[in-house]
Design a protein around this motif. Structure first.
Motif, PDB file in Angstrom:
ATOM      1  N   GLY A  73      -0.195  47.130 -20.661  1.00  0.00           N
ATOM      2  CA  GLY A  73      -1.445  46.439 -20.981  1.00  0.00           C
ATOM      3  C   GLY A  73      -2.539  47.380 -21.451  1.00  0.00           C
ATOM      4  N   ALA A  74      -2.625  48.553 -20.827  1.00  0.00           N
ATOM      5  CA  ALA A  74      -3.633  49.533 -21.247  1.00  0.00           C
ATOM      6  C   ALA A  74      -3.367  49.997 -22.676  1.00  0.00           C
ATOM      7  N   GLY A  75      -2.087  50.108 -23.021  1.00  0.00           N
ATOM      8  CA  GLY A  75      -1.725  50.505 -24.377  1.00  0.00           C
ATOM      9  C   GLY A  75      -2.126  49.463 -25.398  1.00  0.00           C
ATOM     10  N   LEU A  76      -1.925  48.183 -25.045  1.00  0.00           N
ATOM     11  CA  LEU A  76      -2.312  47.111 -25.960  1.00  0.00           C
ATOM     12  C   LEU A  76      -3.829  47.012 -26.062  1.00  0.00           C
ATOM     13  N   LEU A  77      -4.510  47.307 -24.970  1.00  0.00           N
ATOM     14  CA  LEU A  77      -5.969  47.236 -24.973  1.00  0.00           C
ATOM     15  C   LEU A  77      -6.596  48.358 -25.789  1.00  0.00           C
ATOM     16  N   PHE A  78      -6.070  49.576 -25.637  1.00  0.00           N
ATOM     17  CA  PHE A  78      -6.710  50.727 -26.266  1.00  0.00           C
ATOM     18  C   PHE A  78      -5.921  51.360 -27.414  1.00  0.00           C
ATOM     19  N   GLY A  79      -4.608  51.114 -27.463  1.00  0.00           N
ATOM     20  CA  GLY A  79      -3.786  51.843 -28.420  1.00  0.00           C
ATOM     21  C   GLY A  79      -3.433  51.092 -29.679  1.00  0.00           C
ATOM     22  N   HIS A 143     -10.933  28.827 -22.680  1.00  0.00           N
ATOM     23  CA  HIS A 143     -10.193  28.143 -23.738  1.00  0.00           C
ATOM     24  C   HIS A 143      -9.283  29.150 -24.458  1.00  0.00           C
ATOM     25  N   PRO A 144      -8.060  29.312 -23.979  1.00  0.00           N
ATOM     26  CA  PRO A 144      -7.130  30.280 -24.581  1.00  0.00           C
ATOM     27  C   PRO A 144      -6.840  30.028 -26.059  1.00  0.00           C
ATOM     28  N   ASP A 145      -7.055  28.800 -26.518  1.00  0.00           N
ATOM     29  CA  ASP A 145      -6.807  28.486 -27.923  1.00  0.00           C
ATOM     30  C   ASP A 145      -8.001  28.807 -28.825  1.00  0.00           C
ATOM     31  N   ASP A 146      -9.108  29.199 -28.216  1.00  0.00           N
ATOM     32  CA  ASP A 146     -10.313  29.540 -28.976  1.00  0.00           C
ATOM     33  C   ASP A 146     -10.253  31.024 -29.336  1.00  0.00           C
ATOM     34  N   ALA A 147      -9.897  31.315 -30.581  1.00  0.00           N
ATOM     35  CA  ALA A 147      -9.714  32.709 -31.009  1.00  0.00           C
ATOM     36  C   ALA A 147     -10.980  33.532 -30.845  1.00  0.00           C
ATOM     37  N   ALA A 148     -12.128  32.926 -31.120  1.00  0.00           N
ATOM     38  CA  ALA A 148     -13.398  33.655 -31.015  1.00  0.00           C
ATOM     39  C   ALA A 148     -13.672  34.049 -29.559  1.00  0.00           C
ATOM     40  N   GLU A 149     -13.366  33.157 -28.624  1.00  0.00           N
ATOM     41  CA  GLU A 149     -13.577  33.447 -27.214  1.00  0.00           C
ATOM     42  C   GLU A 149     -12.641  34.557 -26.735  1.00  0.00           C
ATOM     43  N   VAL A 150     -11.396  34.524 -27.208  1.00  0.00           N
ATOM     44  CA  VAL A 150     -10.439  35.578 -26.861  1.00  0.00           C
ATOM     45  C   VAL A 150     -10.907  36.916 -27.414  1.00  0.00           C
ATOM     46  N   GLY A 151     -11.403  36.914 -28.650  1.00  0.00           N
ATOM     47  CA  GLY A 151     -11.900  38.140 -29.260  1.00  0.00           C
ATOM     48  C   GLY A 151     -13.062  38.734 -28.484  1.00  0.00           C
ATOM     49  N   ARG A 152     -13.988  37.868 -28.064  1.00  0.00           N
ATOM     50  CA  ARG A 152     -15.133  38.339 -27.266  1.00  0.00           C
ATOM     51  C   ARG A 152     -14.663  38.910 -25.938  1.00  0.00           C
ATOM     52  N   ALA A 153     -13.691  38.231 -25.308  1.00  0.00           N
ATOM     53  CA  ALA A 153     -13.193  38.688 -24.008  1.00  0.00           C
ATOM     54  C   ALA A 153     -12.549  40.063 -24.113  1.00  0.00           C
ATOM     55  N   ALA A 190      -5.581  36.706 -31.614  1.00  0.00           N
ATOM     56  CA  ALA A 190      -5.825  36.074 -30.318  1.00  0.00           C
ATOM     57  C   ALA A 190      -4.540  35.578 -29.662  1.00  0.00           C
ATOM     58  N   LYS A 191      -3.697  34.913 -30.406  1.00  0.00           N
ATOM     59  CA  LYS A 191      -2.478  34.338 -29.828  1.00  0.00           C
ATOM     60  C   LYS A 191      -1.586  35.431 -29.247  1.00  0.00           C
ATOM     61  N   GLU A 192      -1.404  36.519 -29.989  1.00  0.00           N
ATOM     62  CA  GLU A 192      -0.580  37.635 -29.520  1.00  0.00           C
ATOM     63  C   GLU A 192      -1.163  38.238 -28.244  1.00  0.00           C
ATOM     64  N   LEU A 193      -2.486  38.389 -28.214  1.00  0.00           N
ATOM     65  CA  LEU A 193      -3.125  39.004 -27.054  1.00  0.00           C
ATOM     66  C   LEU A 193      -2.990  38.133 -25.808  1.00  0.00           C
ATOM     67  N   ILE A 194      -3.166  36.849 -25.959  1.00  0.00           N
ATOM     68  CA  ILE A 194      -3.029  35.940 -24.825  1.00  0.00           C
ATOM     69  C   ILE A 194      -1.608  35.997 -24.267  1.00  0.00           C
ATOM     70  N   GLU A 195      -0.638  36.109 -25.158  1.00  0.00           N
ATOM     71  CA  GLU A 195       0.768  36.106 -24.739  1.00  0.00           C
ATOM     72  C   GLU A 195       1.218  37.437 -24.137  1.00  0.00           C
ATOM     73  N   LYS A 196       0.701  38.548 -24.658  1.00  0.00           N
ATOM     74  CA  LYS A 196       1.259  39.853 -24.315  1.00  0.00           C
ATOM     75  C   LYS A 196       0.390  40.750 -23.431  1.00  0.00           C
ATOM     76  N   LEU A 197      -0.922  40.534 -23.411  1.00  0.00           N
ATOM     77  CA  LEU A 197      -1.793  41.466 -22.693  1.00  0.00           C
ATOM     78  C   LEU A 197      -1.762  41.184 -21.187  1.00  0.00           C
TER      79      LEU A 197
END
Length: 209
Positions: A73-79, A143-153, A190-197
């Motif tokens: 997860g740290a790799g996906l967050l920073f790498g 709202h996991p389907d809200d790409a903008a909210e995922v991006g902000r998070a 967003a979709k990839e991040l919700i699934e993998k992070l």
């Protein structure tokens, strides 16, 4: 951050990257050695404070892969996306490549074996229990389907860990620009991040020898 990772003359110089994720073997070894030294010092300090027979519970970031360049997860967050946004600043001439290369995230997610080796070599504690748990995602969204909210998070999570370091390295104005780009890029993925992070944590129960 290990000194050698920032040394141009050293084979561990992390050129082109701001994190261990996907780095070369020498960089990886330097990060691991730093983790070993830091944890050993921590254990020595705690052993002086605890009473005989006392126990300690520790929780730290961990990984499930045996490959230290796969930081989970740290790799996906920073790498990944964070790395790409630093690269964009370089390509657009907002910072130099050297400025990017002199910034590295001081995070190392150890494996259970990494952790166990340090505890056993230190000799101050015995291990009662040592496990890796799935700790969930840092992307807390309504709202996991809200790409903008995922991006902000993701941008908020990234900035909460590294924001002070980024601002000290490139200034607040460029720091704001960097994390704005992180938010935009994360929204597109967003979709990839919700699934993998997902983060994993090492949980340890240790008793004073």
């Amino acid at each position: 951050v290990p000194d050698v990772v920032l040394d141009k003359q050293n084979v561990a110089y992390n050129k082109g990257r701001i994190y261990i994720h996907g780095a070369n073997e020498s960089t990886t070894k330097a990060y691991k050695k730093q983790f070993q030294s830091d944890l050993a010092n921590f254990l020595c300090a705690r052993s002086k404070e605890m009473k005989r027979g006392g126990s300690m519970f520790l929780v730290c970031l961990g990984r499930t892969s045996m490959d230290p360049t796969d930081q989970g997860g740290a790799g996906l967050l920073f790498g990944t996306h964070f790395q790409d946004d630093w690269d964009d600043l370089v390509q657009e001439g907002l910072i130099t490549s050297e400025k990017r290369d002199n910034f590295n995230i001081p995070v190392y997610a150890p494996s259970i074996q990494d952790f166990k080796e340090v505890v056993e070599a230190n000799g101050s504690f015995t291990i009662n229990n040592l496990q890796v748990f799935r700790g969930g995602s840092p992307l807390v969204v309504n709202h996991p389907d809200d790409a903008a909210e995922v991006g902000r998070a993701l941008a908020i999570s990234c900035r909460s860990v590294s924001g002070v370091l980024v601002d000290a390295h490139i200034g607040e104005q460029l720091g704001d620009e960097l994390f704005t780009r992180v938010e935009r890029r994360a929204s597109r993925h967003a979709k990839e991040l919700i699934e993998k992070l997902q983060f994993f944590h090492i949980v340890a129960s240790l008793s004073l020898v």
